[in-house]
Design a protein around this motif. Structure first.
Motif, PDB file in Angstrom:
ATOM      1  N   ASP A  11      38.341  37.167  -1.055  1.00  0.00           N
ATOM      2  CA  ASP A  11      38.820  38.532  -1.275  1.00  0.00           C
ATOM      3  C   ASP A  11      40.315  38.544  -1.572  1.00  0.00           C
ATOM      4  O   ASP A  11      40.788  39.274  -2.443  1.00  0.00           O
ATOM      5  CB  ASP A  11      38.539  39.406  -0.040  1.00  0.00           C
ATOM      6  CG  ASP A  11      37.038  39.685   0.119  1.00  0.00           C
ATOM      7  OD1 ASP A  11      36.268  39.318  -0.788  1.00  0.00           O
ATOM      8  OD2 ASP A  11      36.658  40.236   1.165  1.00  0.00           O
ATOM      9  N   ARG A  12      41.051  37.734  -0.830  1.00  0.00           N
ATOM     10  CA  ARG A  12      42.514  37.722  -0.976  1.00  0.00           C
ATOM     11  C   ARG A  12      42.923  37.211  -2.358  1.00  0.00           C
ATOM     12  O   ARG A  12      43.750  37.813  -3.035  1.00  0.00           O
ATOM     13  CB  ARG A  12      43.127  36.852   0.125  1.00  0.00           C
ATOM     14  CG  ARG A  12      44.635  36.844   0.154  1.00  0.00           C
ATOM     15  CD  ARG A  12      45.182  36.260   1.464  1.00  0.00           C
ATOM     16  NE  ARG A  12      44.394  35.121   1.963  1.00  0.00           N
ATOM     17  CZ  ARG A  12      44.509  33.882   1.475  1.00  0.00           C
ATOM     18  NH1 ARG A  12      45.368  33.609   0.525  1.00  0.00           N
ATOM     19  NH2 ARG A  12      43.756  32.903   1.961  1.00  0.00           N
ATOM     20  N   LEU A  13      42.321  36.108  -2.778  1.00  0.00           N
ATOM     21  CA  LEU A  13      42.677  35.559  -4.096  1.00  0.00           C
ATOM     22  C   LEU A  13      42.259  36.504  -5.221  1.00  0.00           C
ATOM     23  O   LEU A  13      42.981  36.688  -6.195  1.00  0.00           O
ATOM     24  CB  LEU A  13      42.026  34.192  -4.303  1.00  0.00           C
ATOM     25  CG  LEU A  13      42.560  33.034  -3.456  1.00  0.00           C
ATOM     26  CD1 LEU A  13      42.126  31.698  -4.064  1.00  0.00           C
ATOM     27  CD2 LEU A  13      44.077  33.069  -3.355  1.00  0.00           C
ATOM     28  N   CYS A  14      41.089  37.093  -5.089  1.00  0.00           N
ATOM     29  CA  CYS A  14      40.634  38.033  -6.120  1.00  0.00           C
ATOM     30  C   CYS A  14      41.604  39.205  -6.238  1.00  0.00           C
ATOM     31  O   CYS A  14      41.975  39.614  -7.344  1.00  0.00           O
ATOM     32  CB  CYS A  14      39.236  38.558  -5.808  1.00  0.00           C
ATOM     33  SG  CYS A  14      37.948  37.341  -6.120  1.00  0.00           S
ATOM     34  N   ALA A  15      41.999  39.734  -5.084  1.00  0.00           N
ATOM     35  CA  ALA A  15      42.924  40.867  -5.090  1.00  0.00           C
ATOM     36  C   ALA A  15      44.261  40.477  -5.711  1.00  0.00           C
ATOM     37  O   ALA A  15      44.875  41.262  -6.429  1.00  0.00           O
ATOM     38  CB  ALA A  15      43.126  41.383  -3.669  1.00  0.00           C
ATOM     39  N   ARG A  30      40.509  41.706 -20.444  1.00  0.00           N
ATOM     40  CA  ARG A  30      41.111  40.402 -20.732  1.00  0.00           C
ATOM     41  C   ARG A  30      40.347  39.282 -20.038  1.00  0.00           C
ATOM     42  O   ARG A  30      40.259  38.178 -20.548  1.00  0.00           O
ATOM     43  CB  ARG A  30      42.559  40.374 -20.233  1.00  0.00           C
ATOM     44  CG  ARG A  30      43.418  41.437 -20.859  1.00  0.00           C
ATOM     45  CD  ARG A  30      44.718  41.563 -20.097  1.00  0.00           C
ATOM     46  NE  ARG A  30      45.585  40.445 -20.402  1.00  0.00           N
ATOM     47  CZ  ARG A  30      46.723  40.555 -21.061  1.00  0.00           C
ATOM     48  NH1 ARG A  30      47.127  41.734 -21.466  1.00  0.00           N
ATOM     49  NH2 ARG A  30      47.455  39.506 -21.297  1.00  0.00           N
ATOM     50  N   ALA A  31      39.841  39.588 -18.854  1.00  0.00           N
ATOM     51  CA  ALA A  31      39.150  38.552 -18.093  1.00  0.00           C
ATOM     52  C   ALA A  31      38.240  39.192 -17.066  1.00  0.00           C
ATOM     53  O   ALA A  31      38.418  40.357 -16.712  1.00  0.00           O
ATOM     54  CB  ALA A  31      40.167  37.656 -17.384  1.00  0.00           C
ATOM     55  N   ALA A  32      37.264  38.410 -16.600  1.00  0.00           N
ATOM     56  CA  ALA A  32      36.431  38.846 -15.493  1.00  0.00           C
ATOM     57  C   ALA A  32      36.815  38.009 -14.284  1.00  0.00           C
ATOM     58  O   ALA A  32      37.102  36.817 -14.409  1.00  0.00           O
ATOM     59  CB  ALA A  32      34.962  38.640 -15.819  1.00  0.00           C
ATOM     60  N   ILE A  33      36.842  38.651 -13.137  1.00  0.00           N
ATOM     61  CA  ILE A  33      37.078  37.921 -11.894  1.00  0.00           C
ATOM     62  C   ILE A  33      35.757  37.908 -11.143  1.00  0.00           C
ATOM     63  O   ILE A  33      35.206  38.972 -10.835  1.00  0.00           O
ATOM     64  CB  ILE A  33      38.141  38.631 -11.034  1.00  0.00           C
ATOM     65  CG1 ILE A  33      39.428  38.819 -11.834  1.00  0.00           C
ATOM     66  CG2 ILE A  33      38.399  37.852  -9.754  1.00  0.00           C
ATOM     67  CD1 ILE A  33      40.356  39.860 -11.216  1.00  0.00           C
ATOM     68  N   LEU A  34      35.236  36.733 -10.886  1.00  0.00           N
ATOM     69  CA  LEU A  34      33.949  36.650 -10.192  1.00  0.00           C
ATOM     70  C   LEU A  34      34.180  36.239  -8.742  1.00  0.00           C
ATOM     71  O   LEU A  34      34.514  35.090  -8.459  1.00  0.00           O
ATOM     72  CB  LEU A  34      33.031  35.628 -10.873  1.00  0.00           C
ATOM     73  CG  LEU A  34      32.861  35.714 -12.394  1.00  0.00           C
ATOM     74  CD1 LEU A  34      31.695  34.847 -12.851  1.00  0.00           C
ATOM     75  CD2 LEU A  34      32.647  37.132 -12.868  1.00  0.00           C
ATOM     76  N   ASN A  35      34.002  37.191  -7.869  1.00  0.00           N
ATOM     77  CA  ASN A  35      34.117  36.886  -6.439  1.00  0.00           C
ATOM     78  C   ASN A  35      32.742  36.413  -5.968  1.00  0.00           C
ATOM     79  O   ASN A  35      31.820  37.204  -5.829  1.00  0.00           O
ATOM     80  CB  ASN A  35      34.553  38.132  -5.658  1.00  0.00           C
ATOM     81  CG  ASN A  35      34.879  37.828  -4.211  1.00  0.00           C
ATOM     82  OD1 ASN A  35      34.474  36.775  -3.681  1.00  0.00           O
ATOM     83  ND2 ASN A  35      35.604  38.721  -3.564  1.00  0.00           N
ATOM     84  N   LEU A  36      32.630  35.115  -5.729  1.00  0.00           N
ATOM     85  CA  LEU A  36      31.310  34.572  -5.392  1.00  0.00           C
ATOM     86  C   LEU A  36      30.912  34.884  -3.958  1.00  0.00           C
ATOM     87  O   LEU A  36      29.740  34.757  -3.599  1.00  0.00           O
ATOM     88  CB  LEU A  36      31.289  33.058  -5.618  1.00  0.00           C
ATOM     89  CG  LEU A  36      31.515  32.596  -7.061  1.00  0.00           C
ATOM     90  CD1 LEU A  36      31.230  31.115  -7.191  1.00  0.00           C
ATOM     91  CD2 LEU A  36      30.667  33.387  -8.039  1.00  0.00           C
ATOM     92  N   ARG A  37      31.887  35.283  -3.138  1.00  0.00           N
ATOM     93  CA  ARG A  37      31.543  35.585  -1.743  1.00  0.00           C
ATOM     94  C   ARG A  37      32.365  36.766  -1.241  1.00  0.00           C
ATOM     95  O   ARG A  37      33.317  36.582  -0.476  1.00  0.00           O
ATOM     96  CB  ARG A  37      31.818  34.347  -0.875  1.00  0.00           C
ATOM     97  CG  ARG A  37      31.390  34.490   0.579  1.00  0.00           C
ATOM     98  CD  ARG A  37      29.969  34.064   0.854  1.00  0.00           C
ATOM     99  NE  ARG A  37      29.649  32.736   0.381  1.00  0.00           N
ATOM    100  CZ  ARG A  37      29.761  31.614   1.116  1.00  0.00           C
ATOM    101  NH1 ARG A  37      30.223  31.653   2.334  1.00  0.00           N
ATOM    102  NH2 ARG A  37      29.394  30.453   0.603  1.00  0.00           N
ATOM    103  N   GLY A  58      33.697  39.461   0.974  1.00  0.00           N
ATOM    104  CA  GLY A  58      33.661  39.483   2.430  1.00  0.00           C
ATOM    105  C   GLY A  58      34.321  38.239   3.006  1.00  0.00           C
ATOM    106  O   GLY A  58      34.822  38.268   4.128  1.00  0.00           O
ATOM    107  N   ASP A  59      34.367  37.174   2.239  1.00  0.00           N
ATOM    108  CA  ASP A  59      35.067  35.972   2.682  1.00  0.00           C
ATOM    109  C   ASP A  59      36.565  36.236   2.523  1.00  0.00           C
ATOM    110  O   ASP A  59      37.017  36.623   1.433  1.00  0.00           O
ATOM    111  CB  ASP A  59      34.637  34.770   1.813  1.00  0.00           C
ATOM    112  CG  ASP A  59      35.396  33.510   2.180  1.00  0.00           C
ATOM    113  OD1 ASP A  59      34.924  32.781   3.060  1.00  0.00           O
ATOM    114  OD2 ASP A  59      36.475  33.266   1.589  1.00  0.00           O
TER     115      ASP A  59
END
Length: 438
Positions: free
Chosen positions: A362-366, A348-355, A357-358
């Motif tokens: 990490d928290r928002l991506c999760a 449905r979507a891609a989540i791009l974690n640009l950093r 380890g930050d």
RNA sequence: CGGGGCGUGGCGCAGCCUGGUAGCGCGCUUGUUUUGGGUACAAGAGGCCCCCGGUUCGAGUCCGGGCGCCCCGACCA
């Protein structure tokens, strides 16, 4: 799926053998790999798309009362000798022998087999109508395979077969199937226009092919714009009512549509100029009514209301499932890659974690990924932002959730719509809502 | 099936004409660097040069035969 763990081999460079956009993109995005001329392996993301197309086909076929079964890929030559097609089919049929020297073939289509299965079980007119379909790999030893999955030798096809007591009922079956097809293609996010087709040696006027409009199509097409403006999904048609089906059929056939082979300049000139559409198309479906051709030749009969035996009238209806994937990409891509319609996208979507380890990133991506890990592609790789942007565009996820340290510290992510390029900065909850995860 | 072309590290290619230590870019590994659109530097790993045969002191290169793949045309979900 975490991209760091996924088998999703993308290619930065264009493979030399691929000429058209869909073939190049399917290879580059890691959907398929060629194993022999015209034969492809489906990699995980490609398989997911294939399954999503199948699911839509199933839903719409079931909706008109067709029932799914599964017939084998290997068929006995005996079956084809009964219909007379064993000799007639020619070198496109892949013929093999088993260890006993028995003749077999790798099925290019299933009229004989389904007729045989039907005939062995159905003996009375009271059991009609019936429509059976399956989604199975077909083999045709094409003289010239090309354009990736668009003309492969092994391909996935949905083929359906209808059985009716009379011509009138068979016509109703044909029309139901036409409606089902129009709904399927619309749900797949492509414009497919039905065009009158040659019926070949069978005769009659009941055959239509469905062409997806795309500049790289193999056939030239001419049609009335009214045909692409219809919304088949909201159109009420009573599939049990011949009059309702007839009315529906009239709106389709009442408008001019033809491939270059059947094009008629006189009829074309009668279409108001503003509504004339010309272009190219890829054939993704074909429906036929062929009467008692197989039931008669194979001796399949049912007892009619008057006690006399009759040969059921048949139709057959094909959708090129694997070809559709190529057709959808032909119709929906840009310089950056594929633009999947929501209905068939592998994720449905891609989540791009640009950093990675930050802490905030990490928290928002999760927070997003954990909601639906099976339907989201989480790019958690230790790669540069540019690599992730390019891969996400290439793979064509309908949405991209870009999570970078800049916005993340304020609890914001960037939501990008692949098709339009539009980006908005939103909260996680808002992003989930827009993507359709509740 | 007719016509054209190609086969060299994972991918894209050069080298073949004129035989003499197998090369480039990307990718991969390690380190440093960079950190919102394919970063930069350094050090590495990785090749029956499609196969078989021939010519030769010597073949990726020349000759013969095979196999595979692509493109154009006639045919098809």
């Amino acid at each position: 799926m975490r991209l760091s763990k996924a088998f999703q081999p993308t290619l930065k460079e264009v493979p030399a053998e691929a000429q058209i956009a869909s073939h190049r993109l399917m290879l580059r995005a890691g959907l398929i790999r060629q194993t022999a001329s015209g034969i492809y392996a489906w990699l995980p993301a490609g398989l997911r798309v294939l399954r999503r197309i199948e699911d839509i086909v199933r839903e719409e076929q079931d909706a008109i009362g067709a029932q799914e079964l599964l017939m084998p890929t290997l068929q006995s030559a005996e079956l084809w000798k009964r219909s007379g097609r064993y000799d007639a089919y020619g070198p496109e049929m892949l013929r093999i022998q088993d260890r006993q020297g028995r003749d077999l073939l790798y099925g290019p289509t299933n009229e004989e087999m389904v007729t045989d299965i039907f005939g062995a079980a159905i003996k009375s007119y009271k059991d009609l109508p019936k429509a059976l379909y399956h989604i199975q790999w077909k083999f045709r030893d094409e003289v010239r395979p090309r354009f990736g999955v668009m003309r492969g030798r092994e391909f996935l096809m949905k083929d359906a077969y209808s059985f009716d007591v009379s011509y009138e009922d068979a016509v109703a079956s044909y029309r139901r199937m036409m409606l089902s097809y129009l709904r399927i293609f619309q749900r797949l996010g492509v414009r497919a226009v039905p065009m009158v087709a040659d019926t070949g040696p069978i005769g009659g006027d009941l055959s239509h092919e469905f062409l997806v409009l795309a500049p790289t199509g193999e056939s030239g097409v001419f049609f009335d714009a009214a045909l692409e403006e219809q919304d088949w999904l909201s159109r009420p048609v009573d599939c049990d009512d011949h009059a309702s089906l007839g009315e529906f059929f009239q709106t389709v056939t009442g408008h001019y549509a033809a491939t270059d082979e059947k094009h008629d300049e006189t009829a074309w000139s009668e279409v108001p100029e503003a509504r004339r559409r010309e272009g190219r198309g890829i054939e993704v479906g074909h429906i036929f009514y062929f009467g008692t051709k197989y039931t008669a030749s194979m001796g399949v009969e049912v007892v009619g209301p008057d006690g006399a035996k009759l040969a059921p009238h048949m139709g057959s209806y094909g959708v090129g499932v694997s070809r559709l994937m190529g057709a959808i990409i032909e119709a929906s891509h840009d310089e950056g890659g594929i633009i999947w319609p929501d209905s068939v996208a592998p994720y449905r979507a891609a989540i791009l974690n640009l950093r990675p380890g930050d802490e905030a990133c990490d928290r928002l991506c999760a927070a997003i990924y954990d909601r639906e890990p099976n339907n989201l592609m989480y790019d958690d790789r230790d790669e540069r932002a540019g690599v992730k942007f390019n891969d996400a565009d290439l793979m064509g996820h309908p949405w991209q959730v870009v999570v970078g340290p800049r916005g993340a510290k304020n609890g914001l992510v960037e939501l990008k719509r692949r098709a339009t390029g539009e980006r908005v900065e939103v909260t996680v909850e808002e992003a989930l809502e827009r993507i359709g995860i509740v």
